[in-house]
Design an enzyme around this catalytic site. Structure first.
Site, PDB file in Angstrom:
ATOM      1  N   HIS A  19       0.836  -1.205   0.000  1.00 50.40           N
ATOM      2  CA  HIS A  19       0.000   0.000   0.000  1.00 50.40           C
ATOM      3  C   HIS A  19       0.874   1.260   0.000  1.00 50.40           C
ATOM      4  CE1 HIS A  19      -3.771   2.179   1.151  1.00 50.40           C
ATOM      5  NE2 HIS A  19      -2.873   3.045   1.620  1.00 50.40           N
ATOM      6  N   GLU A  20       1.813   1.333   0.933  1.00 50.62           N
ATOM      7  CA  GLU A  20       2.673   2.522   1.026  1.00 50.62           C
ATOM      8  C   GLU A  20       3.592   2.635  -0.183  1.00 50.62           C
ATOM      9  OE1 GLU A  20       1.831   4.803   2.977  1.00 50.62           O
ATOM     10  OE2 GLU A  20       0.522   3.578   4.223  1.00 50.62           O
ATOM     11  N   HIS A  23       1.761   4.454  -2.945  1.00 54.11           N
ATOM     12  CA  HIS A  23       1.816   5.915  -2.773  1.00 54.11           C
ATOM     13  C   HIS A  23       3.187   6.462  -3.153  1.00 54.11           C
ATOM     14  CE1 HIS A  23      -2.041   6.312  -0.836  1.00 54.11           C
ATOM     15  NE2 HIS A  23      -1.703   5.598   0.221  1.00 54.11           N
ATOM     16  N   ASP A  95     -10.807   6.081  14.457  1.00 53.27           N
ATOM     17  CA  ASP A  95     -10.304   7.456  14.480  1.00 53.27           C
ATOM     18  C   ASP A  95      -9.564   7.838  13.200  1.00 53.27           C
ATOM     19  OD1 ASP A  95     -11.345   7.739  17.005  1.00 53.27           O
ATOM     20  OD2 ASP A  95      -9.442   7.329  18.026  1.00 53.27           O
TER      21      ASP A  95
END
Length: 199
Positions: A19-20, A23, A95
């Site tokens: 995932h990272e 990016h 959160d």
């Protein structure tokens, strides 16, 4: 840098790294902002993260905003392209939901249509980030959903040709836990991933 012991299963660590890496590869090749670093070190706030310095949004065109949204969606896109499925991480849990990739992409596109005058109309409908009536507007919601789906396809298509670079960055993240921009750039160049447009 000494990183804490990561007790997550290897499968979960691989997913976060992929995932990272999505990016990081997209940011390196698309140039939406300046990549600072990427990490898979879990914190109280996230499972990992990719840090960027962004340009002032008020000075961006719609095309430039969309490139930034492709970069936001690139984590999920990398999961789809490399691992053939995605997790709830892009949408955030608990959160993290308000700062997640999808939350940021949705906010930016809502602003395009409701506040920036870059959508189908010029009418200012309110602050996309603070106005519940804008966020819940059905017409804007449909426009934003259509844009998100279109830009998700662009992100997947862009990264489909960058799988070797994604895997190489993910492997380095699994080994070291943290990469700065220069390390990511070296890995991406060594993997032979050229730039290009996410169109």
């Amino acid at each position: 840098m000494v990183l804490p012991v990561d007790g997550r299963p290897d499968r979960d660590r691989r997913r976060v790294a992929t995932h990272e890496a999505g990016h990081a590869v997209a940011a390196t090749l698309l140039g939406d902002g300046r990549l600072v670093s990427t990490s898979i070190t879990p914190t109280h706030a996230s499972n990992g993260g990719t840090a960027l310095v962004h340009r002032d949004e008020a000075l961006l065109t719609r095309d430039e905003i969309e490139v930034g949204i492709v970069m936001l969606l690139a984590g999920r896109a990398a999961e789809m392209v490399v691992l053939k499925e995605s997790t709830a991480a892009a949408g955030g849990v608990g959160d993290l939901a308000t700062t997640s990739d999808l939350a940021q992409a949705t906010s930016r596109l809502t602003a395009v249509h409701a506040s920036y005058g870059l959508g189908q109309g010029l009418r200012y409908r309110g602050d996309a980030l603070r106005s519940a009536s804008v966020r819940e507007d059905r017409e804007i919601g449909q426009l934003v959903e259509a844009d998100l789906r279109r830009l998700m396809v662009r992100a997947e298509r862009f990264l489909a040709g960058k799988v070797d670079a994604i895997r190489a960055v993910a492997d380095a993240l699994l080994e070291r836990g943290f990469l700065d921009a220069a390390e990511v750039e070296r890995i991406v160049a060594a993997a032979g991933a050229g730039g290009g447009s996410p169109n």
